[in-house]
Scaffold this motif. Sequence first.
Motif, PDB file in Angstrom:
ATOM      1  N   VAL A  11      -0.850  -1.106  -7.508  1.00  0.00           N
ATOM      2  CA  VAL A  11      -1.173  -1.665  -5.970  1.00  0.00           C
ATOM      3  C   VAL A  11      -1.718  -0.551  -5.543  1.00  0.00           C
ATOM      4  O   VAL A  11      -2.262   0.533  -6.283  1.00  0.00           O
ATOM      5  N   SER A  12      -2.302  -0.668  -4.223  1.00  0.00           N
ATOM      6  CA  SER A  12      -3.228   0.214  -3.387  1.00  0.00           C
ATOM      7  C   SER A  12      -2.281   1.513  -3.370  1.00  0.00           C
ATOM      8  O   SER A  12      -1.126   1.428  -3.031  1.00  0.00           O
ATOM      9  N   ILE A  24      -2.905   3.930   8.041  1.00  0.00           N
ATOM     10  CA  ILE A  24      -2.940   2.761   7.125  1.00  0.00           C
ATOM     11  C   ILE A  24      -2.405   1.453   8.061  1.00  0.00           C
ATOM     12  O   ILE A  24      -3.086   0.366   8.077  1.00  0.00           O
ATOM     13  N   TYR A  31       0.372  -6.608   4.652  1.00  0.00           N
ATOM     14  CA  TYR A  31       0.845  -5.636   3.489  1.00  0.00           C
ATOM     15  C   TYR A  31       2.356  -4.942   3.845  1.00  0.00           C
ATOM     16  O   TYR A  31       2.553  -4.825   5.166  1.00  0.00           O
ATOM     17  N   VAL A  36       0.712  -0.946   0.052  1.00  0.00           N
ATOM     18  CA  VAL A  36       0.126  -0.044  -0.063  1.00  0.00           C
ATOM     19  C   VAL A  36       1.066   1.210   0.045  1.00  0.00           C
ATOM     20  O   VAL A  36       1.833   1.338   0.642  1.00  0.00           O
ATOM     21  N   ALA A  82      -4.800   0.521  10.785  1.00  0.00           N
ATOM     22  CA  ALA A  82      -5.958  -0.259  10.304  1.00  0.00           C
ATOM     23  C   ALA A  82      -5.495  -1.630  10.141  1.00  0.00           C
ATOM     24  O   ALA A  82      -6.544  -2.143  10.499  1.00  0.00           O
ATOM     25  N   ILE A  83      -4.564  -1.757   9.611  1.00  0.00           N
ATOM     26  CA  ILE A  83      -4.329  -3.007   9.361  1.00  0.00           C
ATOM     27  C   ILE A  83      -4.001  -3.939  10.687  1.00  0.00           C
ATOM     28  O   ILE A  83      -4.517  -5.090  10.755  1.00  0.00           O
ATOM     29  N   LYS A  84      -3.467  -3.333  11.709  1.00  0.00           N
ATOM     30  CA  LYS A  84      -3.345  -4.059  12.965  1.00  0.00           C
ATOM     31  C   LYS A  84      -4.612  -4.194  13.525  1.00  0.00           C
ATOM     32  O   LYS A  84      -5.066  -5.326  14.153  1.00  0.00           O
TER      33      LYS A  84
END
Lengths: 397, 310
Positions: free
Chosen positions: B64-65, B81, B98, B42, B84-86
Amino acid sequence: MDKQKVLALTGNQAVAHAMKQINPDVVAAYPITPQTTIMEEFSNYVANGLVDTELVRVESEHSAMSAVIGSAAAGARSMTATSAQGLALMWEELYIASGLRLPIVLVNVNRALSAPINIHCDHSDAMGARDSGWIMIFNENAQEAYDATIMAFKIAENERVFLPVMINFDGFTISHSIDAVSILDDDVVKNFVGDYKAPYNMLETPTTVGAFDSLGGFYYEFKKVQEDALRNSLPVIQEVYDRFAEISGRHYRHLETEFIEDAEIVFVIMGSLTGSVREIVHEARRKGIKAGLLKVRTYRPFPEKEVVEILKNSKAIVVFDRANSPGASYAPLCSDITNALYKERFIKPVVNVIYGLGGRDLELEEIEEALKIGIDASNGKEYPEKIWISIKGKEVD
Amino acid sequence: MATLKQLALKKDLLAPGHRLCAGCTEPSIVRQILLASDKPVVVANSTGCLEVSTTVYPYTSWRVSYIHNAFENAAATASGIEAAIKALKRKGKKIDDYNVVVFAGDGGTYDIGLQSLSGALERQHKFVYVCLDNEAYMNTGIQRSSATPSYAWTSTTPVGKVEPGKKEPKKDLTLFAVAHNIPYVATASPSHFMDLIRKVEKAFSVNGPAVLNIIAPCPRGWRYPTEMGIKIARLAVETGVWPLYEVEDGKYRITFKPRELKPVEEWLKPQGRFRHLFKPGNEELLEQFKKMVEKRMRTLEIMEKATQED
């Protein structure tokens, strides 16, 4: 409807409690008075494992809003809270949050903007962000602030909306004063807020967010669509208010009125000092004066049609603004009221009262004075169009 | 570590057809970094040349994002970001692993984004911050930044009768990053691509933030022929102007050590922005520039010796 606990909480504690029950995915925040105690309380929940939230203790409010834009774009339910200078520092990012159509929730504990530096309440912070494309809800007390916080994500994430929501309530008067707050059961809130699934998500498919719009592009169209979305959110907000009534027994409307049916002089206000104005309206009624009250809760989008319906039969309107718009005809709320009336061709005497800047008390005597001005205006006598009602030493002028 | 052959077989994640200038070194760097990632990526990109040239709506060059938020906050955006992933993983949502990467120019890093970068590094988010250092605000028309080297001509430090281009020395962003006690900081150059790839892989592998400060020559701003970009980058390394080194958990290591450094003039001369340094009367400026290069190299050698011994 389940039985609710009544707790003695400050406004900030009530909001932190709502945040705990919402259990957002990501919260990013920076300390500022009078917001800070929300984040202190919430940090306790994080430190004790009472929420699963990833709390990002950022180095500025600009980074707080930047971080929740990142997390919301990644599909996480994201929140922040701030006041005054903090909201001003976020200003650039507020427009990006709404432009990217991210359903972020921001709790803004209203406070005056510098200079002179002043930590107490007025609405100039929120009014500075008025045109940033956010849904804005103003609250009168801790109960309303708690309830609005729980409702905010249901509005923001609605597929017909996808806009950020700003919950406003008055610094110190509400944020730091203890009030009896009816608290919903954790599971009731959890079910009401539900699970969130972002419609587009950077972590699912390669997505470009925040593309560059060059000359000859679509900026103009984007802005029109955004305006439509904000206007169309009005019925959605009411639907969420209605659904909330089912779980709480507290039924909110965009606008709240008292004695409006035959009111000749209508006071318009929002925020915590509605209570004082209500007191004077009640007193006037006891004296046989046909006064009425209009409290604005949903401020953006502005419920203009409903406002006109309520005000169209009045003889004079007194609008209380806790912010100024220097050099303009009227302060923000009064401008909205007069614009709405003008659009429907209702021309009436309107008195704009500037009150409460920097936490200045609005005394009952001052509201009575405003009532007298309103009565004069309704009787065709001369009246001031804009009055700074609490100026010190005015009696010696 | 992936070989160049292996990387060449992978699909480019920055599509051709972007609108960066002919001869720009940024896309070469970005491609190599994306290819060197072992996981989906990302990207958070600050405002600048790369952003405006790769995302012209309704097109995108990114496979990719990607998110562009604003100029000064790519690091804060990346913090969000990563958070958010965590959080989503913690809540049992199915999220891939990611790599979060920031691409920002020197303006967005050395200047306006410095606070955001510092905050994100101090909070130890797991992300790789890449500064594409082309030593001025190229996107807005070659204005000086704090990454602009001494005496360089820019549109806001013109060479005049009383001013010799930029009067102040270049800020040392790499050492600024090191001061945050993060697991990995390195300089790199697109000319030394194996060194670059090795550093990118290391940056992705550490458990915390990593900063890669990469020299990105700009033909428009540096005033050299478009085909010379990678050569100019190589000369920066070989003359000691842009030493290649890494700082891993506080230990310095110089990753490129020629037996002898080339004369600094070889890097300066092809660049129009330094033309005035070779005019009579400016000998002292040239000497000053060379002294600064020597001093930094000496300091690095001392730091390497001091930190590798313990």
